[in-house]
Design a protein around this motif. Structure first.
Motif, mmCIF file in Angstrom:
data_model
loop_
_atom_site.group_PDB
_atom_site.id
_atom_site.type_symbol
_atom_site.label_atom_id
_atom_site.label_comp_id
_atom_site.label_asym_id
_atom_site.label_seq_id
_atom_site.Cartn_x
_atom_site.Cartn_y
_atom_site.Cartn_z
ATOM 1 N N MET A 78 0.847 -1.199 0.000
ATOM 2 C CA MET A 78 0.000 0.000 0.000
ATOM 3 C C MET A 78 0.890 1.259 0.000
ATOM 4 N N HIS A 79 0.544 2.230 -0.874
ATOM 5 C CA HIS A 79 1.317 3.464 -0.910
ATOM 6 C C HIS A 79 0.814 4.410 0.176
ATOM 7 N N LEU A 80 1.724 4.926 0.982
ATOM 8 C CA LEU A 80 1.346 5.895 2.007
ATOM 9 C C LEU A 80 1.939 7.238 1.615
ATOM 10 N N ASP A 81 1.077 8.271 1.441
ATOM 11 C CA ASP A 81 1.678 9.563 1.129
ATOM 12 C C ASP A 81 2.148 10.216 2.428
ATOM 13 N N ARG A 82 2.894 11.315 2.265
ATOM 14 C CA ARG A 82 3.520 11.974 3.406
ATOM 15 C C ARG A 82 2.481 12.420 4.439
ATOM 16 N N GLN A 83 1.258 12.677 3.945
ATOM 17 C CA GLN A 83 0.198 13.170 4.826
ATOM 18 C C GLN A 83 -0.423 12.063 5.679
ATOM 19 N N SER A 84 -0.011 10.819 5.475
ATOM 20 C CA SER A 84 -0.592 9.773 6.319
ATOM 21 C C SER A 84 0.491 8.890 6.944
ATOM 22 N N VAL A 85 1.712 9.432 7.003
ATOM 23 C CA VAL A 85 2.808 8.679 7.624
ATOM 24 C C VAL A 85 3.140 9.309 8.967
ATOM 25 N N LEU B 246 1.607 15.915 10.974
ATOM 26 C CA LEU B 246 0.212 15.486 10.840
ATOM 27 C C LEU B 246 -0.730 16.241 11.776
ATOM 28 N N PHE B 247 -0.195 17.249 12.475
ATOM 29 C CA PHE B 247 -1.023 18.067 13.379
ATOM 30 C C PHE B 247 -0.859 19.547 13.017
ATOM 31 N N PRO B 248 -1.217 19.915 11.785
ATOM 32 C CA PRO B 248 -0.915 21.268 11.309
ATOM 33 C C PRO B 248 -1.661 22.359 12.081
ATOM 34 N N SER C 182 -6.312 14.055 23.428
ATOM 35 C CA SER C 182 -5.348 14.169 22.336
ATOM 36 C C SER C 182 -5.868 15.123 21.259
ATOM 37 N N PRO C 183 -4.974 15.890 20.634
ATOM 38 C CA PRO C 183 -5.411 16.623 19.442
ATOM 39 C C PRO C 183 -5.656 15.623 18.309
ATOM 40 N N LEU C 184 -6.453 16.023 17.314
ATOM 41 C CA LEU C 184 -6.753 15.109 16.208
ATOM 42 C C LEU C 184 -5.781 15.358 15.051
ATOM 43 N N SER C 185 -5.213 14.276 14.543
ATOM 44 C CA SER C 185 -4.289 14.397 13.408
ATOM 45 C C SER C 185 -5.086 14.582 12.117
ATOM 46 N N THR C 186 -4.405 14.992 11.082
ATOM 47 C CA THR C 186 -5.071 15.174 9.782
ATOM 48 C C THR C 186 -5.747 13.877 9.309
ATOM 49 N N PRO C 187 -5.055 12.716 9.345
ATOM 50 C CA PRO C 187 -5.733 11.502 8.869
ATOM 51 C C PRO C 187 -6.995 11.179 9.681
#
Ligand SMILES: Cc1ncc(COP(=O)(O)O)c(C=O)c1O
Length: 402
Positions: free
Chosen positions: A1-8, A16-18, A32-37
């Motif tokens: 499975m390909h993982l892009d930078r936004q889900s690693v 992932l916590f912009p 916890s804060p929520l990550s982008t994914p």
């Protein structure tokens, strides 16, 4: 499975916590804060339900079964041993009101536990005439052997259940669950574990002999509030007699909603074990969020996350001790979690220090008289000198030196 930078997920990387503000978020033991994914997974569910209502349900029902498998794998359980519930407390209530009690049965509780793992047992004690036996956590702080000796003395009097947190919310003490479970079983007792302060950051494995385990997802599992799970060991399934059950607890509960002929009946038996405790429709959004979060945790592995945080806390603890804080972190590494709690210097008001740090971008908590720092995998080790510099500023401001 390909993982892009936004889900690693990468240890020490906040990418992932912009939206996360401030210099250091150290309150994972609270929320916890929520990550982008995770946020994107929530948006995906919302879109699917918005577009198609039932179609959303049909798409997500199998994906929730994957979340069930992932949760089972996280603690080395079987998927059939996992029930989705709303929060940690619900799991405590399910077991406290689901065991076939006899009047006078004893329940061991620990003085200093978070109330989630106390109130339901107190209620059950009133309802079923149980005896609560309180043990002190101090003995475990002094030495594991002393704590276990206390426990064994209590078990020797005859105990039905021992209820304990995997990690103590106030001091961060990681309880020796495997040793405690072995003792419980030696004396014919069962062990119930509130795991919310451990899961996601401190390894927990039900093969240590854990009989029941409950957790919400909004702390170190890094999911959202209102979604959790309960583990009931297969060997305990037959004895559980849920007093609180709902329509989804029956065998084949939705059969009457499908098919050509009417099939509604009220006498289908309840399922056994954990699944009998899924009382109604689940929090699909919260569980989907948890699924996304577990995928990130799994990329890193809980042991690696634990080691990363431990090294962060080594630095932070040393810096704070130099500044006059008194550490409550266990001396023995095996008893350490990812929480660092300290008593603040005598000339400083705890609540004021918490607020002064927050204003300066360091978020932590102040439970029951201590200051508590709980980083997670996104916290970088080079953040610690910044946290200490901000601590110096806050202390100086409170002492009227700036
Ligand atoms: C040990 C422990 N158990 C339970 C909870 C929360 O319980 P619930 O998930 O039911 O809100 C907390 C929250 O701080 C906790 O520290």
């Amino acid at each position: 499975m390909h993982l892009d930078r936004q889900s690693v997920s990468r240890l020490g990387d906040r990418l992932l916590f912009p939206d996360l503000e401030g210099s250091a978020y150290l309150a994972h033991a609270a929320i916890s804060p929520l990550s982008t994914p995770v946020a994107e997974r929530i948006a995906e569910v919302t879109r699917d339900y918005g577009r198609g209502g039932m179609a959303g349900f049909v798409r997500w029902a199998p994906r929730l079964q994957q979340v069930r498998r992932d949760l089972a794998a996280l603690i080395s359980a079987e998927p059939s041993e996992i029930a989705f519930i709303a929060n940690t407390t619900q799991g405590v209530i399910d077991i406290a009101f689901g065991l076939p009690w006899r009047k006078g049965d004893r329940v061991v509780l620990f003085d200093g536990e978070f109330p989630a793992n106390v109130t339901p047992w107190q209620q059950a004690a009133e309802e079923f005439g149980l005896e609560l036996c309180w043990l002190s956590l101090d003995a475990f702080h002094d030495s594991v052997d002393a704590g276990l000796a206390d426990l064994e003395r209590a078990l020797d009097r005859g105990v039905r259940v021992v209820a304990v947190s995997a990690v103590q919310y106030k001091t961060g003490l990681r309880m020796p669950l495997a040793e405690m479970a072995a003792l419980c079983h030696k004396y014919g007792a069962e062990i119930f574990v509130d795991a919310i302060q451990a899961l996601g950051a401190t390894p927990v494995d039900v093969s240590w002999g854990i009989d029941y385990l409950s957790s919400g997802s909004h702390k170190h599992l890094m999911g959202a509030e209102g979604a959790g799970f309960l583990y009931v060991a297969e060997r305990c399934a037959a004895t559980l007699k849920p007093r609180l059950a709902g329509w989804l607890g029956h065998e084949d509960p939705a059969a009457f909603l499908m098919g050509d002929e009417p099939r509604l009946r009220y006498d289908n038996p309840l399922q056994r074990g954990a699944q009998a405790l899924e009382i109604g429709t689940s929090n699909v959004i919260g569980l989907a969020a948890l699924g996304a979060s577990i995928e990130l945790l799994r990329q890193l592995g809980v042991p690696a996350i634990h080691a990363h945080i431990d090294a962060y806390l080594d630095q932070l603890e040393a810096g704070l001790v130099e500044r006059g804080f008194i550490s409550h972190r266990a001396k023995v590494p095996a008893l350490r979690s990812t929480l660092l709690s300290m008593a603040v210097p005598h000339d400083v008001r705890l609540s004021k220090l918490g607020a002064a740090l927050r204003e300066r971008g360091v978020v932590c908590n102040t439970p029951d008289g201590l200051i508590r720092f709980a980083p997670h995998w996104p916290n970088a080790h080079d953040e610690v000198p910044k946290v200490l510099a901000i601590m110096d500023e806050a202390l100086a401001a409170l002492r009227g030196r700036v």
